[in-house]
Design a protein around this motif. Structure first.
Motif, PDB file in Angstrom:
ATOM      1  N   PRO A 136     106.347  29.727 -10.006  1.00 57.08           N
ATOM      2  CA  PRO A 136     105.486  30.323  -8.990  1.00 57.08           C
ATOM      3  C   PRO A 136     105.659  31.837  -8.905  1.00 57.08           C
ATOM      4  O   PRO A 136     106.722  32.359  -9.228  1.00 57.08           O
ATOM      5  CB  PRO A 136     105.988  29.659  -7.702  1.00 57.08           C
ATOM      6  N   VAL A 137     104.622  32.499  -8.480  1.00 61.84           N
ATOM      7  CA  VAL A 137     104.660  33.948  -8.270  1.00 61.84           C
ATOM      8  C   VAL A 137     104.333  34.179  -6.802  1.00 61.84           C
ATOM      9  O   VAL A 137     103.377  33.608  -6.285  1.00 61.84           O
ATOM     10  CB  VAL A 137     103.620  34.662  -9.160  1.00 61.84           C
ATOM     11  N   PHE A 138     105.155  34.976  -6.145  1.00 60.56           N
ATOM     12  CA  PHE A 138     104.983  35.131  -4.695  1.00 60.56           C
ATOM     13  C   PHE A 138     104.438  36.496  -4.281  1.00 60.56           C
ATOM     14  O   PHE A 138     104.149  36.720  -3.124  1.00 60.56           O
ATOM     15  CB  PHE A 138     106.324  34.902  -3.988  1.00 60.56           C
TER      16      PHE A 138
ATOM     17  N   ASN B  76     102.157  40.225  -5.675  1.00 57.39           N
ATOM     18  CA  ASN B  76     101.266  40.839  -6.665  1.00 57.39           C
ATOM     19  C   ASN B  76     100.327  39.827  -7.317  1.00 57.39           C
ATOM     20  O   ASN B  76     100.008  39.943  -8.496  1.00 57.39           O
ATOM     21  CB  ASN B  76     102.076  41.571  -7.749  1.00 57.39           C
TER      22      ASN B  76
ATOM     23  N   ARG C 265      95.562  37.095 -15.700  1.00 59.00           N
ATOM     24  CA  ARG C 265      95.684  36.624 -17.089  1.00 59.00           C
ATOM     25  C   ARG C 265      96.523  35.343 -17.147  1.00 59.00           C
ATOM     26  O   ARG C 265      96.219  34.419 -17.892  1.00 59.00           O
ATOM     27  CB  ARG C 265      96.319  37.718 -17.967  1.00 59.00           C
ATOM     28  N   TYR C 266      97.581  35.316 -16.328  1.00 57.25           N
ATOM     29  CA  TYR C 266      98.432  34.109 -16.249  1.00 57.25           C
ATOM     30  C   TYR C 266      97.579  32.932 -15.764  1.00 57.25           C
ATOM     31  O   TYR C 266      97.593  31.845 -16.355  1.00 57.25           O
ATOM     32  CB  TYR C 266      99.563  34.413 -15.269  1.00 57.25           C
TER      33      TYR C 266
ATOM     34  N   SER D 147      92.088  45.401 -17.442  1.00 55.01           N
ATOM     35  CA  SER D 147      93.296  46.000 -16.841  1.00 55.01           C
ATOM     36  C   SER D 147      92.946  46.973 -15.721  1.00 55.01           C
ATOM     37  O   SER D 147      93.824  47.532 -15.083  1.00 55.01           O
ATOM     38  CB  SER D 147      94.096  46.743 -17.910  1.00 55.01           C
TER      39      SER D 147
ATOM     40  N   TYR E 295     106.384  31.240 -17.565  1.00 50.59           N
ATOM     41  CA  TYR E 295     106.366  32.365 -16.628  1.00 50.59           C
ATOM     42  C   TYR E 295     105.105  33.198 -16.837  1.00 50.59           C
ATOM     43  O   TYR E 295     104.476  33.103 -17.880  1.00 50.59           O
ATOM     44  CB  TYR E 295     107.582  33.272 -16.879  1.00 50.59           C
ATOM     45  N   PRO E 296     104.805  34.052 -15.891  1.00 51.56           N
ATOM     46  CA  PRO E 296     103.681  34.970 -16.132  1.00 51.56           C
ATOM     47  C   PRO E 296     103.972  35.894 -17.314  1.00 51.56           C
ATOM     48  O   PRO E 296     103.065  36.461 -17.892  1.00 51.56           O
ATOM     49  CB  PRO E 296     103.611  35.809 -14.846  1.00 51.56           C
ATOM     50  N   PHE E 297     105.293  36.013 -17.647  1.00 52.56           N
ATOM     51  CA  PHE E 297     105.672  36.913 -18.743  1.00 52.56           C
ATOM     52  C   PHE E 297     105.815  36.167 -20.064  1.00 52.56           C
ATOM     53  O   PHE E 297     106.224  36.733 -21.063  1.00 52.56           O
ATOM     54  CB  PHE E 297     107.005  37.612 -18.455  1.00 52.56           C
TER      55      PHE E 297
ATOM     56  N   TYR F  88      97.099  41.110  -9.116  1.00 46.19           N
ATOM     57  CA  TYR F  88      97.175  42.011 -10.262  1.00 46.19           C
ATOM     58  C   TYR F  88      96.439  41.412 -11.477  1.00 46.19           C
ATOM     59  O   TYR F  88      96.412  40.178 -11.628  1.00 46.19           O
ATOM     60  CB  TYR F  88      98.642  42.237 -10.664  1.00 46.19           C
ATOM     61  N   PRO F  89      95.942  42.251 -12.364  1.00 51.48           N
ATOM     62  CA  PRO F  89      95.341  41.720 -13.605  1.00 51.48           C
ATOM     63  C   PRO F  89      96.321  40.841 -14.381  1.00 51.48           C
ATOM     64  O   PRO F  89      95.920  39.847 -14.982  1.00 51.48           O
ATOM     65  CB  PRO F  89      94.997  42.982 -14.395  1.00 51.48           C
ATOM     66  N   ALA F  90      97.603  41.227 -14.363  1.00 55.67           N
ATOM     67  CA  ALA F  90      98.603  40.425 -15.092  1.00 55.67           C
ATOM     68  C   ALA F  90      98.623  38.994 -14.563  1.00 55.67           C
ATOM     69  O   ALA F  90      98.743  38.030 -15.325  1.00 55.67           O
ATOM     70  CB  ALA F  90      99.975  41.066 -14.941  1.00 55.67           C
ATOM     71  N   MET F  91      98.514  38.861 -13.251  1.00 54.38           N
ATOM     72  CA  MET F  91      98.511  37.529 -12.647  1.00 54.38           C
ATOM     73  C   MET F  91      97.231  36.783 -13.029  1.00 54.38           C
ATOM     74  O   MET F  91      97.255  35.585 -13.318  1.00 54.38           O
ATOM     75  CB  MET F  91      98.603  37.680 -11.116  1.00 54.38           C
TER      76      MET F  91
END
Lengths: 520, 496
Positions: free
Chosen positions: A262-264, A266, A274-275, A469, A234-236, A269-272
């Motif tokens: 998958p992420v649908f 955001n 990084r993923y 960030s 996961y992205p997390f 985002y920086p978090a994405m």
């Protein structure tokens, strides 16, 4: 004819040269991808019962998984609901009889089966007479107890079994051994267009042993390969741990696959980022990226046709970042659902089908979606329960994948890698096979270790970039007449203060007058 | 002359009508007839399940017996459910007063059918309770009031209280029906004490029981018990006898304990769905830098991706009940830490209050349909039958928190002179009216606060039900007091 051969050789040379020079065009790769496409075999799978509550429960799932791994398209039919004439429209039929003590009662099915001329494979009890005759079968029922199964270099002892049928005598080719009470009998038999397996249970060696005979019956010549896959990413997830996983596998020389969630939303985002950066790094460490099916909520609303757009959107997000997804990973029921298959899987011709955990159908179908490449997913512990006569696990008949859920910590990761090394399994590189992923915006292909996105070869050497960030999450709202309103505000404030003071003054004066009038 | 004659004629007519039917009886009968027409005459009006039924239903021995139940979520009202015929392993994890009503309804249902539960049995039970509550409330406003004022108040009560946006809840397993009915009882009991109508001990018992049922009906209602207990202190002094004071003080103490007890259980049962929204549709949504905000809760900044996401989405990245979220997300925050965040970031709290105000005037959540599938109406279609008040309110009320503040100021301003006069006259009973209204307002505000802290902006119109109910009850009383000329004068006639 000879000309054709020369053209094909020349094509392969061009492709290889293209890859070598780093200028492979996607169109060329696509030609090759198309060249290996075959029409999937369509198999009718009839059954009398799912064997729920018995040891046979789950064997239908196992069989469906095996058939998918052999690239077959499957249509399932409950014999009780069989429509006359159906059998005759198929070239290959598999009959599963899990209710050992209940003879078939559907007269239409029995009549159609008697008249059936195509290939037929039987599993379980109540063997049709013509199969018995063609295979020269003499079967008995054993009372159960401890049995042993062996196939190729694998064997499993001390399997507890309920009463089961076994083959006493047969003509034709036999596969493996089923040992009951110290006597060995054939595990499976096949001859010409017929085949028979008396015992199939999910989760033990009978699953693998069945693959050997099914492969011959389905006339699949493709050599089985084994892959390594990590899912629940996961992205997390711990991104550092993912990077370390990639590094350690790379150092150990183990190619691997990651089935990413998958992420649908955001996705900017920086978090994405990084993923994505982590996935790109994994790709550069000999990892192949697959897109895992999203989670389907159990409270299903009937109006949602956004799956295709969402999945394709995620493919585009990956592709735009230089990550090339090569297939889709999903629980097997997804391939038996019109909506999931069409909207959620059709962007790819390759899939990994995991065993069902919690089926949540939306538009259930009797017929599965077939993939050009489909892997039989199993855990390492599944393979570890078998004894083997050689140190290395022998190659299996079908394309398979050892699947891990991504780890919680470094200790789990270290243990898993050590177990993988100890298993002596030779893992193949997924991108060496032909895979194709297509969206309206992107066309991704892999072949012989090279990957191209829209004709551009993907650079597989990538270092992790630090993602800042700093990001504007909320656009500042456009303001008009800001200055004017500020001035106006100030004027109003002054007016209100003056008014209050005047009012206060009046109040004090009024109070004094009041006091003077009444308290004299 | 003709004008005076017709006026006299009308007054005489009203007086003779009052001999047969009092305004309160008229209001109760009107609400009863309209509710029967809505809930018990085809097409039956009810509420579709939004996925919340499962817990309350299964723990009370009922199950979904409709084959395509899953496809009717949000869309259609379902009236029949199976009754477990064997051991039910889904034991209630938490006491809720709602279970009492469901159990009682199931018991009543067994006289008709032992296997299939019809939710209309529960609706009938609620309707009876509701009618009595409406009767008592209108009685508190129209008792000994000239009939020319009484009947308009009764008609106003019918217009508001028979609105199907409220009564459709009776044909559902949502706790809102109990919340509304009990709020009316609490307020009516208080006002009747102020009017010195009926026996004070009976009214005290009604207040205690309805307050308890209200507080324990939902975990979000824990503050309501505390508010009633604290604001109710002035009730102790309305009589001088020691017996009354001890009884009243004990009742309030019980309510306080019930509130604290229910609150203490919140952290355990603060369900993921609300916890998820409290962060993704509340704190993160309002934040300029979600990553930094997450770090304040010691949550991995990667979870910023969940910003603004909704639990109900069909296709999601992660299972909202997954152990990963449990360990690394939900475990990192709770009711207390969210409250602390809003207290320390008042700007964000005000933004959220404004957002909350947008849905604070919708009685009927827009997400759920009212009709059965068999009626043939569209998915999620809602009824227009006797919903004039709710429609008007949703359309006309200014949807800002500023309006809520003005409304509160206005009401406090209207009742303050009468309260000060009562204080000066040292008449404890006469003082009651303002504290009662403040109690209702505070209950409404706590409804808004709890929904923001508890679930962000998700499902606001359903979560803010307590506010919308309090707003309506208080506004009704204010308008009624204006009609009967009792806003700032004549309280000595109300409460001698």
């Amino acid at each position: 004819m000879a000309g054709c051969k020369y053209i094909k050789v020349a094509l392969i040379l061009v492709v290889t040269l293209g890859i070598w020079m780093g200028s492979t065009s996607a169109s060329v790769l696509a030609v090759d991808a198309d060249a290996v496409k075959e029409k999937p075999k369509h198999v009718l799978l009839t059954y009398d019962s799912y064997g729920i509550g018995t040891s046979r429960q789950g064997n239908m799932d196992a069989l469906q998984q095996l058939l998918a791994a052999f690239g077959a398209q499957v249509t399932i039919v409950d014999i009780d609901r069989y429509q006359p004439g159906t059998l005759q429209t198929y070239d290959k039929v598999i009959g599963v009889h899990n209710a050992y003590d209940l003879p078939l009662s559907n007269a239409d099915y029995i009549a159609d089966l008697e008249a059936y001329k195509g290939d037929y494979f039987h599993i379980g009890a109540m063997i049709p007479p013509q199969v018995k005759a063609k295979l020269g079968l003499q079967t008995q029922m054993a009372s159960g107890g401890t049995i042993r199964i062996s196939i190729d270099k694998l064997q499993q002892t001390f399997i507890q079994a309920e009463p089961l049928p076994y083959v006493q005598k047969a003509t034709g080719r036999t596969y493996g051994e089923l040992t009951i009470g110290g006597t060995a009998y054939p595990f499976a038999v096949s001859h010409e267009k017929y085949g028979y397996i008396p015992y199939l249970k999910q989760g033990n060696l009978s699953e693998i042993a069945a693959a050997y005979v099914l492969k011959d019956w389905l006339e699949v010549s493709h050599k089985g390969r084994t892959y390594l896959l990590f899912k629940e990413v996961y992205p997390f997830s711990d991104l550092n741990l993912l990077e370390r996983l990639a590094d350690q596998l790379h150092e150990a020389g183990l190619p691997f696959m990651v089935s990413v969630r998958p992420v649908f939303s955001n996705t900017d985002y920086p978090a994405m980022k990084r993923y994505l950066e982590t996935l790109k790094y994994m790709q550069s460490r000999n990892g192949s990226i697959l897109i895992n099916a999203p989670v389907v909520a159990s409270t299903i609303s009937v109006q949602d046709d956004t799956l295709q757009a969402k999945m394709e959107g995620f493919v585009d997000v990956l592709a735009d970042y230089g990550i090339a997804p090569l297939g889709v990973g999903a629980e097997m029921y997804w391939s038996y659902d019109h909506l999931y298959a069409e909207q959620g899987m059709s962007f790819s011709n390759s899939a990994v089908l995991y065993p069902n955990e919690q089926a949540s159908y939306r538009s259930r179908s009797d017929t599965s979606k077939a993939f050009q490449s489909s892997l039989f997913s199993m855990s390492l512990s599944f393979m570890d329960q078998f004894d083997r006569s050689s140190k290395a696990i022998p190659p299996l008949p079908m394309d398979s994948v050892i699947t891990f859920d991504f780890f919680k910590d470094q200790a789990q990761l270290d243990t898993a890698i050590q177990n993988l090394l100890d298993s002596w399994i030779t893992f193949s590189d997924y991108k060496y096979e032909s895979h194709e992923v297509k969206t309206p915006r992107n066309h991704i292909v892999s072949y012989k270790g090279a990957i191209a996105i829209n004709g551009q070869r993907v650079d597989l050497g990538s270092a992790i970039k630090d993602i800042s960030s700093d990001y504007t999450y909320k656009e500042e709202q456009q303001k008009s007449f800001e200055k004017l309103f500020n001035v106006q505000n100030k004027i109003f404030i002054i007016i209100i203060i003056i008014t209050l003071m005047v009012f206060g003054g009046f109040f004090i004066v009024g109070y004094r007058l009041y006091k003077r009038k009444y308290y004299k | 002359m003709a004008n005076i004659r017709s006026k006299l004629h009308m007054e005489r007519g009203l007086a003779s009508l009052s001999r047969y039917v009092s305004p309160s009886l008229l209001a109760a009968a009107g609400v009863l007839i309209i509710t029967i027409m809505a809930l018990f005459v085809p097409p039956y009006i009810g509420m579709a399940d939004n996925g919340d039924y499962f817990r309350i239903l299964y723990s009370n021995g009922l199950y979904f017996n409709t084959p395509d139940y899953d496809s009717q979520y949000f869309g259609y009202f379902i009236k029949k459910f199976g009754i477990f015929q064997y051991f039910n392993e889904n034991q209630a994890s938490l006491f809720s007063s709602q279970s009492l009503f469901i159990k009682l309804s199931i018991w009543l249902n067994t006289f008709v059918d032992q296997q299939v539960f019809d939710v209309r049995v529960q609706a009938a039970l609620f309707t009876v309770l509701y009618i009595v509550a409406v009767y008592l409330l209108v009685e508190s406003l129209t008792w000994k009031v000239p009939v020319k004022y009484g009947y308009p108040i009764a008609i106003l009560a019918i217009f508001l209280f028979a609105d199907t946006a409220y009564t459709a809840y009776f044909n559902s397993f949502f706790g809102e029906s109990i919340v509304f009915i009990m709020m009316v009882y609490v307020f009516a009991a208080g006002l009747l004490m102020y009017r010195k109508r009926y026996n004070d001990y009976v009214l005290m018992a009604i207040m205690l029981v309805s307050g308890l049922l209200l507080t324990t009906s939902k975990q979000q209602n824990a503050p309501l018990g505390i508010i009633i207990a604290l604001m109710g202190i002035c009730l102790i002094f309305i009589r001088k006898e020691r017996k009354f004071r001890v009884c009243m003080a004990s009742s309030l103490a019980v309510l306080l304990l019930a509130g604290i007890g229910t609150y203490a259980l919140i952290p355990k049962e603060f369900v993921n769905i609300n916890k998820y929204h409290a962060m993704t549709r509340g704190i993160l949504m309002g934040s300029e830098d979600p990553e930094e905000t997450l770090s304040k809760f010691d949550i991995d900044k990667q979870y910023a991706i969940l910003n603004e996401s909704i639990y109900y989405e069909l296709y999601t990245t992660i299972d909202v009940d997954s152990p990963i979220l449990e360990d690394h997300f939900y475990n990192k925050y709770g009711f207390g830490s969210i409250l602390k965040y809003y207290v320390t970031h008042p700007g964000k709290a005000i933004d959220m209050l404004d957002l909350a105000a947008k849905s604070a005037f919708k009685i009927r959540p827009p997400a759920m349909g009212n009709y059965e599938k068999s009626v043939g109406k569209a998915f999620r279609e809602q009824t227009n039958f006797f919903s004039g008040y709710s429609t008007l309110k949703a359309a006309m009320a200014p949807k800002t928190f500023g309006f809520v503040v003005i409304w509160m100021t206005l009401i406090l301003g209207l009742y303050m002179p009468a309260f000060i006069a009562a204080v000066k006259a040292k008449n404890s009973r006469r003082m009651l009216r303002l504290p009662l209204i403040v109690t209702m307002i505070l209950m409404g505000l706590s409804g808004i606060a709890v929904s923001i802290i508890g679930a962000g902006d998700a499902d606001l119109s359903k979560h803010e039900f307590v506010f919308t109910a309090a707003f309506d009850i208080v506004t009704f009383v204010v308008v009624a007091d204006a009609i009967r000329r009792r806003l700032w004068s004549g309280q000595e006639l109300d409460s001698p």
